[in-house]
Design a protein around this motif. Structure first.
Motif, PDB file in Angstrom:
ATOM      1  N   ALA A   1     -13.216   0.539   3.583  1.00  0.00           N
ATOM      2  CA  ALA A   1     -12.609  -0.687   4.114  1.00  0.00           C
ATOM      3  C   ALA A   1     -12.721  -1.790   3.062  1.00  0.00           C
ATOM      4  CB  ALA A   1     -13.289  -1.106   5.415  1.00  0.00           C
ATOM      5  N   PRO A   2     -12.008  -1.653   1.938  1.00  0.00           N
ATOM      6  CA  PRO A   2     -12.127  -2.632   0.853  1.00  0.00           C
ATOM      7  C   PRO A   2     -11.646  -4.020   1.253  1.00  0.00           C
ATOM      8  CG  PRO A   2     -10.276  -1.154   0.471  1.00  0.00           C
ATOM      9  CD  PRO A   2     -11.028  -0.595   1.631  1.00  0.00           C
ATOM     10  N   ARG A   3     -12.383  -5.039   0.782  1.00  0.00           N
ATOM     11  CA  ARG A   3     -11.967  -6.422   1.052  1.00  0.00           C
ATOM     12  C   ARG A   3     -10.701  -6.782   0.286  1.00  0.00           C
ATOM     13  NH1 ARG A   3     -17.452  -7.354  -0.224  1.00  0.00           N
ATOM     14  NH2 ARG A   3     -16.816  -8.373  -2.171  1.00  0.00           N
ATOM     15  N   TRP A   4     -10.545  -6.176  -0.888  1.00  0.00           N
ATOM     16  CA  TRP A   4      -9.399  -6.476  -1.765  1.00  0.00           C
ATOM     17  C   TRP A   4      -8.715  -5.170  -2.095  1.00  0.00           C
ATOM     18  CZ3 TRP A   4      -8.135  -5.564  -7.083  1.00  0.00           C
ATOM     19  CH2 TRP A   4      -7.130  -6.407  -7.598  1.00  0.00           C
ATOM     20  N   SER A   5      -7.415  -5.082  -1.789  1.00  0.00           N
ATOM     21  CA  SER A   5      -6.685  -3.839  -1.947  1.00  0.00           C
ATOM     22  C   SER A   5      -5.279  -4.154  -2.433  1.00  0.00           C
ATOM     23  CB  SER A   5      -6.633  -3.103  -0.605  1.00  0.00           C
ATOM     24  OG  SER A   5      -5.876  -1.933  -0.687  1.00  0.00           O
ATOM     25  N   VAL A   6      -4.857  -3.497  -3.534  1.00  0.00           N
ATOM     26  CA  VAL A   6      -3.547  -3.812  -4.110  1.00  0.00           C
ATOM     27  C   VAL A   6      -2.820  -2.545  -4.541  1.00  0.00           C
ATOM     28  CG1 VAL A   6      -4.188  -6.119  -4.913  1.00  0.00           C
ATOM     29  CG2 VAL A   6      -4.564  -4.135  -6.409  1.00  0.00           C
ATOM     30  N   TYR A   7      -1.507  -2.674  -4.632  1.00  0.00           N
ATOM     31  CA  TYR A   7      -0.609  -1.624  -5.110  1.00  0.00           C
ATOM     32  C   TYR A   7       0.195  -2.236  -6.250  1.00  0.00           C
ATOM     33  CZ  TYR A   7       2.924   2.138  -4.730  1.00  0.00           C
ATOM     34  OH  TYR A   7       3.765   3.207  -4.967  1.00  0.00           O
ATOM     35  N   SER A   8       0.231  -1.568  -7.381  1.00  0.00           N
ATOM     36  CA  SER A   8       0.787  -2.209  -8.563  1.00  0.00           C
ATOM     37  C   SER A   8       2.305  -2.128  -8.642  1.00  0.00           C
ATOM     38  CB  SER A   8       0.191  -1.584  -9.829  1.00  0.00           C
ATOM     39  OG  SER A   8       0.917  -0.434 -10.208  1.00  0.00           O
ATOM     40  N   GLU A   9       2.859  -3.040  -9.418  1.00  0.00           N
ATOM     41  CA  GLU A   9       4.250  -2.942  -9.842  1.00  0.00           C
ATOM     42  C   GLU A   9       4.328  -1.866 -10.921  1.00  0.00           C
ATOM     43  OE1 GLU A   9       6.514  -4.423  -8.261  1.00  0.00           O
ATOM     44  OE2 GLU A   9       5.525  -6.108  -7.278  1.00  0.00           O
ATOM     45  N   MET A  10       5.513  -1.682 -11.487  1.00  0.00           N
ATOM     46  CA  MET A  10       5.738  -0.591 -12.424  1.00  0.00           C
ATOM     47  C   MET A  10       5.250  -0.919 -13.839  1.00  0.00           C
ATOM     48  SD  MET A  10       7.129   1.673 -10.455  1.00  0.00           S
ATOM     49  CE  MET A  10       6.167   0.989  -9.086  1.00  0.00           C
ATOM     50  N   GLY A  11       4.905   0.116 -14.602  1.00  0.00           N
ATOM     51  CA  GLY A  11       4.566  -0.060 -16.009  1.00  0.00           C
ATOM     52  C   GLY A  11       3.453   0.855 -16.466  1.00  0.00           C
ATOM     53  N   GLY A  12       3.631   1.503 -17.611  1.00  0.00           N
ATOM     54  CA  GLY A  12       2.608   2.383 -18.152  1.00  0.00           C
ATOM     55  C   GLY A  12       1.368   1.654 -18.620  1.00  0.00           C
ATOM     56  N   ASN A  13       1.431   0.338 -18.715  1.00  0.00           N
ATOM     57  CA  ASN A  13       0.259  -0.476 -19.047  1.00  0.00           C
ATOM     58  C   ASN A  13      -0.662  -0.653 -17.849  1.00  0.00           C
ATOM     59  OD1 ASN A  13       2.381  -2.115 -17.810  1.00  0.00           O
ATOM     60  ND2 ASN A  13       0.929  -3.793 -18.057  1.00  0.00           N
TER      61      ASN A  13
END
Length: 513
Positions: free
Chosen positions: A88-100
């Motif tokens: 149950a992470p307090r901070w959770s994200v899904y990235s935009e595109m890019g090999g970086n």
């Protein structure tokens, strides 16, 4: 420095080569890599469930303009993964595109840890186009992927730059995919250096032959096969030309089933979890920046100010120089990414340290946006085997656009972790002069760079980036004349003069003189 110093404590990889009809779902791939990272750190499932930060690398099928919408996957990959591992992470994200992205996410997580905003975080990503494409083309079911995947999840929080990598003007003329754009850089680099086409082909083959040799010793590589320079650049039925000057074997392979994950913690959390210090690897230096965003905006097609500046900043932050580096992994989607990256960092292509630890994207596997997570995972293991050594990793997104750099070592830093705001470098890059763009060119013109795009049947389109009489840059196509297209692959076209015109359908046409 206190206990807030960020440290990488575990990494895991997974490569699936089995029957595509029973291949792991995207969430299952993420879970396997996460569990392997937890096992590597020695924290087990209970420790993994305790993450308070989660960053998932965006799937390729979620890229703007992707036509793979028929392939089912979670509408919120971070939330779905968190539920599967009991977190149950307090901070959770899904990235935009890019090999970086993987290096960018690790840089971001390390900064959050240093600031006290996160204690234990997971960065993870996967690609599944290998089995997904086979399922779709063979009419196989995706029911097992859908099982247990909630359909009513809210959209995830996104992180990164969401802008498409090209303009509508560029896309109309074929500048809408890596296989059409990277060749522009390669041909420009060859012309700048004054090499003949055969000599440059040999140079690319020799460079990537060394990469394939590393892949042959990598158990997680998609193609663990050493190939000769001649084999890589000789056009055959199985190694057809894709976009001149790149035959198939010089292109990143995206249709793979691979996942990788990295666990990042504060020193205090690592001790609390009982992770042995022999497993700790520190991020000593990092930086993120983008070159002028669209391909036509670039200062030229043979350099990358963002690669140069992120490299300089990462070394400044780490307090070391290039001679202190022992292990290197340069982003390698196409030869020119390595060539320009090496030049930006002051490396020679035959550096005895080597330029990859995995084997590179065409051979180890170019899993969408997640390749660098694999290079970090391999680097982690190699640095543990060589305590005190330093490793350098670069990541590249879109079309030599987004750049991220990281410098790692088991050696504890002698200064606090302080990531420079990426806006500092970005202001420098955005202020660089660049050519004026003209969308409706007319009259005398000269080729600045070019490529010939192939289908299975052979060449069908040439893309020309040129300058008009006023020095303004444009993109155009040439007539679809087989003899012309063939000649463009055997004789240098950069610097060739001709005329350009604009048609009512919105396309520019360049006719060589």
């Amino acid at each position: 420095m206190g206990d807030r110093t960020p440290v990488l404590i575990g990494a895991g990889q997974f490569t699936y080569r089995g029957d595509p009809g029973v291949s792991p779902s995207p969430t299952a791939l993420l879970k396997i890599a996460a569990e392997r990272a937890a096992e590597d750190a020695g924290i087990g499932a209970k420790g993994l469930a305790g993450i308070d930060g989660l960053a998932v690398v965006g799937f390729t099928i979620d890229a703007p303009g992707s036509k793979r919408g028929m392939i089912p996957h979670s509408t919120n990959p971070p939330a779905n993964l968190a539920a599967r591992i009991g977190a149950a992470p307090r901070w959770s994200v899904y990235s935009e595109m890019g090999g970086n992205t993987p290096q960018y996410l690790i840089n971001t997580l390390a900064e959050r840890i240093a600031r006290g905003e996160t204690d234990l975080a997971l960065a993870v990503g996967c690609e599944f186009l290998g089995s997904a494409t086979k399922r779709a083309t063979r009419g196989l079911s995706f029911d097992d992927w859908k099982a247990g995947e909630p359909e009513d999840l809210p959209p995830p929080q996104r992180i990164g730059d969401p802008r498409p990598g090209n303009t509508a003007y560029e896309a109309r003329h074929g500048l809408d995919r890596p296989i059409n754009i990277y060749p522009l850089f390669e041909n420009a680099l060859r012309a700048r250096d004054g090499r003949s086409i055969p000599d440059h082909q040999r140079r690319m083959g020799e460079l990537f032959s060394r990469f394939s040799k590393v892949a042959a010793g990598n158990p997680e590589a998609w193609f663990p096969v050493e190939r000769s320079a001649e084999e890589l650049v000789t056009v055959t039925e199985k190694n057809r030309m894709i976009g001149f000057p790149y035959p198939k074997l010089l292109n990143a392979i995206m249709e793979v089933d691979q996942s990788a994950a990295v666990l990042v913690a504060s020193e205090a959390k690592a001790r609390e979890l009982g992770v042995p210090e022999s497993h700790w690897v520190y991020l000593h230096g990092c930086a993120d920046a983008s070159d002028l965003w669209h391909p036509l905006d670039r200062q030229n097609f043979h350099s990358s100010p963002a690669m140069e500046l992120t490299g300089q900043r990462a070394f400044e932050m780490a307090g070391i120089g290039l001679s202190d580096i022992d292990l290197i992994d340069l982003y390698s989607c196409f030869p020119v990414a390595v060539e320009i990256g090496a030049e930006a960092l002051g490396l020679s292509l035959d550096d005895p340290r080597g330029l990859t630890v995995t084997g590179g994207l065409p051979y180890a596997g170019g899993p969408g946006n997640n390749y660098v997570m694999h290079s970090v995972a391999v680097m982690l293991q190699k640095l543990r085997q060589k305590p005190g050594a330093y490793g350098l990793i670069t990541g590249n997104g879109w079309y030599l656009t987004k750049q991220s750099t990281g410098i790692y070592s088991t050696k504890r830093p002698d200064r606090p972790f302080e990531r420079q705001d990426p806006a500092v470098l970005q202001r420098q890059i955005d202020a660089l002069p660049h050519p004026e763009i003209v969308e409706r060119p007319s009259g005398a013109a000269v080729i600045e760079t070019y490529t010939v795009v192939h289908k299975r049947e052979g060449p069908f389109m040439a893309i020309v980036v040129g300058r008009d009489g006023a020095g303004r840059r444009f993109v155009a196509n040439t007539p679809q004349d087989p003899a012309l297209l063939a000649s463009m692959e055997t004789s240098e076209q950069v610097g060739r003069k001709g005329t350009v015109s604009h048609s009512e359908d919105g396309l520019n046409l360049f006719i060589p003189g």
